[in-house]
Each structure stands twice: as structure tokens, then as C-alpha cells.
Motif scaffolding. Sequence first.
Motif, PDB file in Angstrom:
ATOM      1  N   ILE A 188       0.872  -1.167   0.000  1.00  0.00           N
ATOM      2  CA  ILE A 188       0.000   0.000   0.000  1.00  0.00           C
ATOM      3  C   ILE A 188       0.911   1.220   0.000  1.00  0.00           C
ATOM      4  N   ILE A 189       0.633   2.159  -0.873  1.00  0.00           N
ATOM      5  CA  ILE A 189       1.381   3.414  -0.915  1.00  0.00           C
ATOM      6  C   ILE A 189       0.411   4.520  -0.532  1.00  0.00           C
ATOM      7  N   THR A 190       0.835   5.400   0.386  1.00  0.00           N
ATOM      8  CA  THR A 190      -0.032   6.477   0.848  1.00  0.00           C
ATOM      9  C   THR A 190       0.681   7.820   0.773  1.00  0.00           C
ATOM     10  N   GLY A 191      -0.102   8.867   0.682  1.00  0.00           N
ATOM     11  CA  GLY A 191       0.397  10.231   0.763  1.00  0.00           C
ATOM     12  C   GLY A 191      -0.490  11.002   1.715  1.00  0.00           C
ATOM     13  N   ALA A 192       0.138  11.875   2.519  1.00  0.00           N
ATOM     14  CA  ALA A 192      -0.628  12.550   3.565  1.00  0.00           C
ATOM     15  C   ALA A 192      -0.316  14.030   3.628  1.00  0.00           C
ATOM     16  N   ASP A 193      -1.138  14.731   4.403  1.00  0.00           N
ATOM     17  CA  ASP A 193      -0.947  16.164   4.638  1.00  0.00           C
ATOM     18  C   ASP A 193       0.322  16.462   5.426  1.00  0.00           C
ATOM     19  N   ASP A 194       0.972  15.439   5.977  1.00  0.00           N
ATOM     20  CA  ASP A 194       2.231  15.658   6.690  1.00  0.00           C
ATOM     21  C   ASP A 194       3.416  15.724   5.725  1.00  0.00           C
ATOM     22  N   THR A 195       3.134  15.798   4.436  1.00  0.00           N
ATOM     23  CA  THR A 195       4.103  15.907   3.329  1.00  0.00           C
ATOM     24  C   THR A 195       4.980  14.669   3.179  1.00  0.00           C
ATOM     25  N   THR A 196       4.472  13.505   3.628  1.00  0.00           N
ATOM     26  CA  THR A 196       5.226  12.272   3.446  1.00  0.00           C
ATOM     27  C   THR A 196       4.411  11.274   2.642  1.00  0.00           C
ATOM     28  N   ALA A 197       5.144  10.367   2.019  1.00  0.00           N
ATOM     29  CA  ALA A 197       4.553   9.197   1.377  1.00  0.00           C
ATOM     30  C   ALA A 197       5.112   7.985   2.115  1.00  0.00           C
ATOM     31  N   ARG A 198       4.298   6.967   2.264  1.00  0.00           N
ATOM     32  CA  ARG A 198       4.748   5.770   2.975  1.00  0.00           C
ATOM     33  C   ARG A 198       4.346   4.535   2.179  1.00  0.00           C
ATOM     34  N   VAL A 199       5.121   3.478   2.374  1.00  0.00           N
ATOM     35  CA  VAL A 199       4.820   2.178   1.769  1.00  0.00           C
ATOM     36  C   VAL A 199       4.620   1.179   2.903  1.00  0.00           C
ATOM     37  N   PHE A 200       3.502   0.485   2.883  1.00  0.00           N
ATOM     38  CA  PHE A 200       3.184  -0.506   3.891  1.00  0.00           C
ATOM     39  C   PHE A 200       3.101  -1.878   3.222  1.00  0.00           C
ATOM     40  N   ASP A 201       3.593  -2.903   3.914  1.00  0.00           N
ATOM     41  CA  ASP A 201       3.533  -4.280   3.443  1.00  0.00           C
ATOM     42  C   ASP A 201       2.261  -4.909   3.992  1.00  0.00           C
ATOM     43  N   THR A 202       1.368  -5.364   3.135  1.00  0.00           N
ATOM     44  CA  THR A 202       0.091  -5.936   3.594  1.00  0.00           C
ATOM     45  C   THR A 202       0.284  -7.301   4.243  1.00  0.00           C
ATOM     46  N   GLN A 203       1.438  -7.930   4.041  1.00  0.00           N
ATOM     47  CA  GLN A 203       1.699  -9.251   4.615  1.00  0.00           C
ATOM     48  C   GLN A 203       2.201  -9.179   6.047  1.00  0.00           C
ATOM     49  N   ASN A 204       2.594  -7.992   6.513  1.00  0.00           N
ATOM     50  CA  ASN A 204       3.114  -7.832   7.879  1.00  0.00           C
ATOM     51  C   ASN A 204       2.175  -7.016   8.736  1.00  0.00           C
TER      52      ASN A 204
END
Length: 182
Positions: A166-182
Motif C-alpha cells: 500500500i502506498i499512501t500520501g498525507a498532509d504531513d508531506t510524506t509518502a509511505r509504503v506498507f507491506d500488507t503481509q506484515n
Amino acid sequence: MILWDPRKGTAEVKFGLGQNQWFECPVNTCDLSPDSSTMAAGGENGGVVLTNVKQTKVLYAFNDAHGDQSVECVRFSRTHPFMASGGLDGNLLIWDTTPFKLRHTCAHGEGVVKIQWHPSEPIVYTASLDHTVRAWDARTGECTKTWTGHNDGILCIALSKDGRHIITGADDTTARVFDTQN
């Protein structure tokens, strides 16, 4: 709302006031069913409307699906008979599309602004103003996983083709990548 013929560049179907009585407020979001026969739309007034695209006929109108809070996202599952909507009321609504009825109301805390379906499983992912991403089982309505790390509302979400990231972008000016298996 206008459905366009991309080959001709012409408006094929128009929905709205004066055309087909549809919404009496701005439309924030829409999606087509996998077979392109049905369009779901969410309005600023909290309503969710399903329309037969060819007949321009309203099939279902849930004027207060999300109370009086804006509907920010609607999306059909491409592999299962589900549709989901998210709103500023802080709820994810999971709908059964055969027959069309509300299946689950999933409380998120703050506004649900984006949703993505897993490419092969009945799992819907939500991005919320409460700074979290969550996975929900559409069959049971249970939250199966919550990811954190953002310091402000999440505004966008994407899912890898295999459903592992999962890739996300937020108002905190960051993008993050999350592993759905963990």
C-alpha cells in the motif's frame, strides 16, 4: 456528470439537474461497475446513488447514506459483488451489489477519504483523516489490520497489482509504503 465517448469526443449521457433528476448537490466521486453497466456516485450531501448507465435510470438512491456528511469515495470491487463508500462521517459502508443493500457500517474515527479494493480478495483498504490505513474484510465488516506512521490526514492511497504493498500520501508531506503481509 457526463459520460463521454472517447473515440468521438462527444457527450453520450448526461446526469444532473434539468437532465435526469439525480443529485441536488455537487458530486464528489464516482465509479463504474466492472461490467460498466452501473455507475455509483457520492455527493456532498451524504448520498450515494446507483444509476443504470444505458437507461440513465436511477436504480437506488440512499440520500442519507453518510448522514449529511460528504461522500468522498465510492468504488466497486472488481472481483466480488461488493461496492464501498467512504465519507466525512468517519464511516466505510460496504454494500452488497446482488441485491443492492447495505452490508456493513465500519467506523473509522474520522473521515474516510480514499478506498482501494484488493485485486483478488474481498478486502477493502481505507485511507483516513485519522492518520491510519485500515484493511476491512467485506464479508464480515471486521477491521483486520491497521497501519500507522503518518502525522496528519492521509489523502491518497494506491495498491500494488499483487496486493502486497500500500502506498499512501498525507498532509504531513510524506509518502509511505506498507507491506500488507506484515
